[in-house]
Write an enzyme that holds these catalytic residues in place. Structure first.
Site, PDB file in Angstrom:
ATOM      1  N   GLY A 196      -5.119  -0.245   5.979  1.00  8.11           N
ATOM      2  CA  GLY A 196      -4.426  -1.494   5.633  1.00  8.11           C
ATOM      3  C   GLY A 196      -5.257  -2.721   5.985  1.00  8.11           C
ATOM      4  O   GLY A 196      -5.223  -3.740   5.281  1.00  8.11           O
ATOM      5  N   ASP A 197      -6.007  -2.633   7.077  1.00  9.10           N
ATOM      6  CA  ASP A 197      -6.850  -3.763   7.481  1.00  9.10           C
ATOM      7  C   ASP A 197      -8.028  -3.920   6.525  1.00  9.10           C
ATOM      8  O   ASP A 197      -8.479  -5.032   6.246  1.00  9.10           O
ATOM      9  CB  ASP A 197      -7.338  -3.567   8.917  1.00  9.10           C
ATOM     10  CG  ASP A 197      -6.172  -3.394   9.883  1.00  9.10           C
ATOM     11  OD1 ASP A 197      -5.112  -4.018   9.644  1.00  9.10           O
ATOM     12  OD2 ASP A 197      -6.303  -2.637  10.851  1.00  9.10           O
TER      13      ASP A 197
ATOM     14  N   GLY B 120      -2.380   4.755  -3.665  1.00  5.07           N
ATOM     15  CA  GLY B 120      -3.007   3.482  -3.993  1.00  5.07           C
ATOM     16  C   GLY B 120      -2.188   2.282  -3.603  1.00  5.07           C
ATOM     17  O   GLY B 120      -1.706   2.198  -2.459  1.00  5.07           O
TER      18      GLY B 120
ATOM     19  N   SER C 227       0.852  -1.191   0.000  1.00  2.00           N
ATOM     20  CA  SER C 227       0.000   0.000   0.000  1.00  2.00           C
ATOM     21  C   SER C 227       0.885   1.237   0.000  1.00  2.00           C
ATOM     22  O   SER C 227       1.898   1.304   0.689  1.00  2.00           O
ATOM     23  CB  SER C 227      -0.991  -0.017   1.165  1.00  2.00           C
ATOM     24  OG  SER C 227      -0.336  -0.310   2.362  1.00  2.00           O
TER      25      SER C 227
ATOM     26  N   GLY D 131      -0.336   4.441   0.443  1.00  2.09           N
ATOM     27  CA  GLY D 131      -1.102   5.557   0.995  1.00  2.09           C
ATOM     28  C   GLY D 131      -2.062   6.105  -0.045  1.00  2.09           C
ATOM     29  O   GLY D 131      -2.742   5.341  -0.735  1.00  2.09           O
TER      30      GLY D 131
END
Lengths: 307, 307
Positions: free
Chosen positions: B248-249, B222, B217, B219
């Site tokens: 992130g989860d 994308g 990821s 941020g």
């Protein structure tokens, strides 16, 4: 024994960090958790001084259980009451170990029900015959009426016991007609409560409204005491840097001890200033440094103040 | 169902303040307490999406009990194990309501005993036959050996289930030889774990060491996906400001859902970016905004990346 009452107790959580970064994730380098709230801190200081003390407070939920467990662990005698609803509050203090800067995040705590307040008053009624002084400390929990301290001061006065009240604002002003033997705001609390910027004038106003004496802590400048017999200033011989949290509770412990011994308030001034310094020297509220107290006590400068 | 494992769960406490003042007492204006830790957040997102999920984690002490109670309250199916020693950790996040700035104070949590780790692995063995994918998330608790995730990845792989691993550093590197189906570091975690500043190079390295795919990821920029079949970039059509905690989860939840459906990873890219945006739009980790997900999903720009 001295009975302390803490209507709004807390589990005081202290986290240590090398430095605290706003807007970032800070990993806790060390943590302490212990029973707190102003009256509990007074009890802790008295216990450390070897003076018999009983702490009472309404406790609720798992955090209440953690407060109780810490009182047990600390050997502080307690007679807390069960407040059935909610969970006792926590305070989180982030201490930066480099500078000693302390940032506090204080939860407001649960609403105190009328039933729980009744239990607390009953507990004080029940314990007051065995107490030599009554100390009422701190903010009121949500839900407690503004005359809560008025009610508690009356219980102490009716039993003929000296009553010390350490609070501010409406709960302080509302309790004055019951004639608390000593009120103990700091200069900021006094100014907020009375609208008087001058501590001497603010203290005078508290006595006019019913307090029998007022001790106003002035931070590093010491203490102003006004009783019906006169007024005094007490100054430490040197300034100490450290954590001022808990200094007011150490002052209250010194005055409570004097009351339990039947001494007039002005005879407690040197010990009060010394214990406050001893609290500043320790990072956690309720702890006092015996070496600092011993250094300061004989050197406190006490002068009569103009009336 | 999808099985999520959180070796180091937490009670996430969120305090809201108009503004946070360092070195001062800040009164909490609002507070939330809920079960957290990365795998618990993944389970919360899947539950919100209506996907069957079971969360497991070792829980200890009164804070462990509070985590369990919140999972019950949230309706998230769980099969946690009792870690006899200590008290589960808390994280405290102070959110300034004016700016949305979030300052986190993270406890490290209790030491995980060998016995408790054994119970956790047994629980995963027991539940894996009923699971369509296994998600392993977050840091390892103190006391857990660096090969803890290696052991858990092996359990999933031996049962023929797709395994997603979201961690960093030594626990990530140590697990790669077991061939996790997807690893999901963010760019910073990847750089810290591999020493590669370039995400494309870092992802390549993770595949060389055993990962079957890597989603990095980036941020607001994308996502970069590298599998054995190719590489892709997925970009949101616009930048969203908000709380990146939990994004992130949400990504992991999207990929886990694709895995459970038997889809190849690159077919999950649009949903992953959209769900991450939907998490940024909500202040608490594990929450996703359905409106934001619906707005972003059809507009995510997906391009093959040079290999």
């Amino acid at each position: 024994m001295i009975l302390t009452v803490t209507p709004n107790p807390a589990l005081d959580v202290t986290y240590r960090f090398p430095e605290l970064h706003l807007g970032a994730t800070n990993r806790v380098a060390g943590a302490d958790r212990r029973a707190g709230g102003k009256g509990v801190n007074v009890a802790r200081v008295l216990h450390a001084l070897g003076h018999p003390v009983t702490a009472t407070a309404p406790l609720a939920g798992p955090t209440g259980a953690a407060i109780r467990a810490d009182l047990d662990r600390s050997g502080i005698r307690h007679a807390c009451v069960d407040a059935a609803e909610g969970d006792s509050r926590r305070t989180v203090t982030a201490i930066e170990t480099g500078t000693g800067r302390a940032t506090c995040l204080n939860e407001s705590g649960p609403v105190l029900s009328e039933d729980a307040l009744g239990l607390l008053c009953d507990r004080v009624e029940e314990l007051i015959p065995a107490a030599r002084a009554l100390v009422l400390s701190g903010s009121l929990p949500r839900g407690a009426p503004a005359d809560t301290y008025l009610r508690l001061v009356r219980i102490g006065r009716a039993a003929g016991r000296p009553v010390l009240l350490d609070t501010e604002g409406e709960p302080l002003l509302a309790a004055l007609p019951a004639g608390p033997d000593l009120v103990k705001p700091n200069a900021d609390e006094l100014a907020r409560s009375t609208g008087c910027a001058d501590p001497a004038e603010g203290a005078r106003l508290l006595l006019e409204r019913g307090a029998r004496a007022a001790a106003v802590s002035l931070g590093a400048a010491g203490l102003l005491l006004r009783t019906r017999a006169g007024a005094w200033r007490a100054r430490p011989h040197r300034t100490l840097t450290g954590n001022p949290t808990g200094a007011g509770d150490a002052l209250a412990a010194a005055f409570a001890r004097a009351a339990a011994r039947g001494q007039p308030w002005h005879e407690a001034l040197a010990e009060a200033v010394a214990l406050a310094a001893a609290a500043v020297a320790r990072p956690l509220a309720g702890d006092v440094c015996p070496g600092t107290a011993a250094e300061f006590a004989p050197r406190v400068e006490i002068t009569p103040d103009a009336c």
